[in-house]
Motif scaffolding. Structure first.
Motif, PDB file in Angstrom:
ATOM      1  N   SER A 114       6.478  -0.469  -2.290  1.00 27.89           N
ATOM      2  CA  SER A 114       6.347   0.706  -3.425  1.00 27.89           C
ATOM      3  C   SER A 114       7.407   0.895  -4.284  1.00 27.89           C
ATOM      4  O   SER A 114       7.249   1.076  -5.488  1.00 27.89           O
ATOM      5  CB  SER A 114       5.834   1.826  -2.680  1.00 27.89           C
ATOM      6  OG  SER A 114       4.654   1.780  -2.191  1.00 27.89           O
ATOM      7  N   GLU A 128      -1.860   1.067  -6.506  1.00 29.01           N
ATOM      8  CA  GLU A 128      -1.690   0.413  -5.108  1.00 29.01           C
ATOM      9  C   GLU A 128      -3.148   0.768  -4.272  1.00 29.01           C
ATOM     10  O   GLU A 128      -3.185   0.423  -3.217  1.00 29.01           O
ATOM     11  CB  GLU A 128      -0.791   1.361  -4.360  1.00 29.01           C
ATOM     12  CG  GLU A 128       0.690   0.891  -4.803  1.00 29.01           C
ATOM     13  CD  GLU A 128       1.751   1.407  -3.801  1.00 29.01           C
ATOM     14  OE1 GLU A 128       3.018   0.671  -3.793  1.00 29.01           O
ATOM     15  OE2 GLU A 128       1.834   2.286  -3.272  1.00 29.01           O
ATOM     16  N   GLN A 129      -3.996   1.357  -4.844  1.00 28.34           N
ATOM     17  CA  GLN A 129      -5.478   1.504  -4.280  1.00 28.34           C
ATOM     18  C   GLN A 129      -6.458   0.714  -4.765  1.00 28.34           C
ATOM     19  O   GLN A 129      -7.624   0.748  -4.606  1.00 28.34           O
ATOM     20  CB  GLN A 129      -5.893   3.145  -4.484  1.00 28.34           C
ATOM     21  CG  GLN A 129      -4.778   4.068  -3.685  1.00 28.34           C
ATOM     22  CD  GLN A 129      -5.385   5.603  -3.674  1.00 28.34           C
ATOM     23  OE1 GLN A 129      -6.359   5.769  -3.548  1.00 28.34           O
ATOM     24  NE2 GLN A 129      -4.500   6.337  -3.716  1.00 28.34           N
ATOM     25  N   GLY A 139       0.105   3.137  -0.934  1.00 20.91           N
ATOM     26  CA  GLY A 139      -1.031   3.447  -1.501  1.00 20.91           C
ATOM     27  C   GLY A 139      -2.095   2.894  -0.566  1.00 20.91           C
ATOM     28  O   GLY A 139      -3.150   3.304  -0.248  1.00 20.91           O
ATOM     29  N   TYR A 140      -1.587   1.547  -0.082  1.00 21.89           N
ATOM     30  CA  TYR A 140      -2.558   0.805   0.700  1.00 21.89           C
ATOM     31  C   TYR A 140      -2.406   1.443   2.099  1.00 21.89           C
ATOM     32  O   TYR A 140      -3.698   1.341   2.629  1.00 21.89           O
ATOM     33  CB  TYR A 140      -1.828  -0.655   0.357  1.00 21.89           C
ATOM     34  CG  TYR A 140      -2.469  -1.406   1.770  1.00 21.89           C
ATOM     35  CD1 TYR A 140      -3.812  -1.958   1.744  1.00 21.89           C
ATOM     36  CD2 TYR A 140      -1.344  -1.690   2.806  1.00 21.89           C
ATOM     37  CE1 TYR A 140      -4.243  -2.846   2.740  1.00 21.89           C
ATOM     38  CE2 TYR A 140      -2.151  -2.630   3.826  1.00 21.89           C
ATOM     39  CZ  TYR A 140      -3.375  -3.137   3.760  1.00 21.89           C
ATOM     40  OH  TYR A 140      -3.789  -3.816   4.771  1.00 21.89           O
ATOM     41  N   THR A 148      -5.240   4.124   1.780  1.00 21.83           N
ATOM     42  CA  THR A 148      -6.390   3.687   1.380  1.00 21.83           C
ATOM     43  C   THR A 148      -6.882   3.150   2.948  1.00 21.83           C
ATOM     44  O   THR A 148      -8.048   3.257   3.317  1.00 21.83           O
ATOM     45  CB  THR A 148      -6.396   2.529   0.518  1.00 21.83           C
ATOM     46  OG1 THR A 148      -6.040   2.793  -0.822  1.00 21.83           O
ATOM     47  CG2 THR A 148      -7.799   1.944   0.393  1.00 21.83           C
ATOM     48  N   GLN A 149      -6.270   2.557   3.684  1.00 27.25           N
ATOM     49  CA  GLN A 149      -6.734   2.241   5.178  1.00 27.25           C
ATOM     50  C   GLN A 149      -6.659   3.359   5.973  1.00 27.25           C
ATOM     51  O   GLN A 149      -7.742   3.492   6.729  1.00 27.25           O
ATOM     52  CB  GLN A 149      -5.351   1.177   5.815  1.00 27.25           C
ATOM     53  CG  GLN A 149      -5.347  -0.430   5.223  1.00 27.25           C
ATOM     54  CD  GLN A 149      -4.717  -1.056   6.061  1.00 27.25           C
ATOM     55  OE1 GLN A 149      -3.385  -0.409   6.657  1.00 27.25           O
ATOM     56  NE2 GLN A 149      -5.401  -2.260   6.578  1.00 27.25           N
ATOM     57  N   ARG A 176      -7.662   6.039   4.946  1.00 26.63           N
ATOM     58  CA  ARG A 176      -9.157   6.921   4.536  1.00 26.63           C
ATOM     59  C   ARG A 176     -10.283   6.416   5.087  1.00 26.63           C
ATOM     60  O   ARG A 176     -11.040   6.988   5.377  1.00 26.63           O
ATOM     61  CB  ARG A 176      -9.125   6.658   2.854  1.00 26.63           C
ATOM     62  CG  ARG A 176     -10.115   7.521   2.305  1.00 26.63           C
ATOM     63  CD  ARG A 176     -10.313   7.297   0.704  1.00 26.63           C
ATOM     64  NE  ARG A 176     -10.452   5.981   0.541  1.00 26.63           N
ATOM     65  CZ  ARG A 176     -10.486   5.056  -0.605  1.00 26.63           C
ATOM     66  NH1 ARG A 176     -10.460   5.975  -1.645  1.00 26.63           N
ATOM     67  NH2 ARG A 176     -10.632   3.978  -0.649  1.00 26.63           N
ATOM     68  N   THR A 177      -9.913   4.838   5.088  1.00 27.93           N
ATOM     69  CA  THR A 177     -11.136   4.231   5.906  1.00 27.93           C
ATOM     70  C   THR A 177     -11.555   4.481   7.126  1.00 27.93           C
ATOM     71  O   THR A 177     -12.856   4.675   7.645  1.00 27.93           O
ATOM     72  CB  THR A 177     -11.004   2.624   5.558  1.00 27.93           C
ATOM     73  OG1 THR A 177     -10.568   2.307   4.069  1.00 27.93           O
ATOM     74  CG2 THR A 177     -12.150   1.801   6.078  1.00 27.93           C
ATOM     75  N   ILE A 181      -2.731   9.794   5.819  1.00 26.30           N
ATOM     76  CA  ILE A 181      -2.586  10.158   4.532  1.00 26.30           C
ATOM     77  C   ILE A 181      -1.655  11.250   3.822  1.00 26.30           C
ATOM     78  O   ILE A 181      -1.025  10.994   2.888  1.00 26.30           O
ATOM     79  CB  ILE A 181      -4.140  10.621   3.922  1.00 26.30           C
ATOM     80  CG1 ILE A 181      -5.053   9.666   4.215  1.00 26.30           C
ATOM     81  CG2 ILE A 181      -4.242  11.091   2.525  1.00 26.30           C
ATOM     82  CD1 ILE A 181      -6.768   9.952   4.086  1.00 26.30           C
TER      83      ILE A 181
END
Length: 290
Positions: A97, A232-233, A241-242, A245-246, A248-249, A256
């Motif tokens: 990042s 990054e999402q 950001g990745y 995102t993971q 959040r899944t 987060i």
């Protein structure tokens, strides 16, 4: 009649005001006068707000006022950050990042500065550059991402272009505005002493545009992180950001929040670095900020 009375009273006080400005001791001896400026800078004052925010978070979590399912407690977030550091995921994604944001910020600042000089020092340049910049300024970055994906794919090139174009706008706007407000007397003086075009840019235009440039740079640093969060999402395979995102899944709210804290700290420290550089570069200028 009332206006004339006020004007007469003010004009009558002008000698006193001028004497006070000329004499620093007299200027300080004003018993009963209220301080008009913000006062002296508070040491480490920029950290007071964040510390109070974290303190409210701690108290809210400890008393149960903040639901742990909505916002994990600070100690839970700190423990999660420790686990991410232990397995190396936080360092590797943070480095990615930082590289993306740093490269996009550097290119965007350079592009914005060059365009500002072209538009600020030439009417033809302004006619060619200012219109497209204002159009881009009115279009949100999120609206351009689908088009950039079609043009450049979903790789690193697209991410870098999004950050660069986002950063260049505040640099251009503020530097261009400051260039246009350079005192005309300096321009006339440069013409009188016979400065060349390059000498005028180096000795008059660039120093005169520094206040606006640093204002744009402070905005650009923040915007670089905002653009980074977005790109990054978008099908990223690395970066903070990745990681978010993971998380959040899989419903990992603590991960987060770790990402959000990192983004916030990077933005805060970046702004502090710009402000320190601004104070050193503009140490000759006296402002209310000190």
């Amino acid at each position: 009649m009332a206006i004339r009375t006020v004007e007469a009273g003010f004009l009558g006080r002008l000698p006193v005001l001028r004497r006070a400005e000329a004499d620093p001791v007299l200027a300080q001896r004003k018993p009963g006068r209220r301080r008009l400026g913000p006062g002296r800078p508070i040491p480490f004052g920029i950290g007071i707000g964040p510390v109070l925010l974290v303190l409210a978070w701690v108290i809210g979590s400890a008393t149960g006022s903040i639901d742990a399912e909505t916002l994990p407690a600070p100690w839970t977030v700190a423990e999660t950050a420790g686990d991410l550091i232990a397995d190396g995921r936080l360092q590797s994604n943070l480095l990615t990042s930082l590289q993306r944001a740093g490269l996009g910020l550097g290119i965007g600042v350079l592009v914005g500065l060059v365009l500002a000089l072209v538009a600020g020092l030439s009417r033809i340049g302004e006619a060619l550059v200012d219109g497209p910049i204002q159009i881009k300024r009115a279009i949100p970055t999120l609206a351009l991402i689908p088009l950039f994906i079609v043009w450049f794919g979903i790789g690193e090139e697209m991410k870098l272009i999004v950050i660069t174009t986002s950063v260049a706008i505040p640099i251009y706007i503020n530097t261009h505005a400051q260039l246009r407000s350079v005192d005309a007397r300096y321009v006339e003086l440069a013409q009188t002493v016979g400065l060349s075009r390059w000498e005028f840019v180096r000795r008059v235009a660039l120093p005169g545009s520094l206040p606006g440039f640093f204002t744009g740079l402070r905005l650009a640093v923040t915007i670089a992180w905002l653009a980074l969060v977005v790109v990054e999402q978008v099908n990223a395979t690395s970066g903070i950001g990745y990681l978010m995102t993971q998380a959040r899944t899989y419903g990992q709210i603590d991960v987060i929040v770790v990402g959000l804290v990192i983004y916030g700290l990077l933005g805060l420290f970046g702004d502090i670095a710009v402000r320190v550089s601004e104070r050193r570069a503009l140490s000759w200028r006296q402002t209310l900020g000190g």
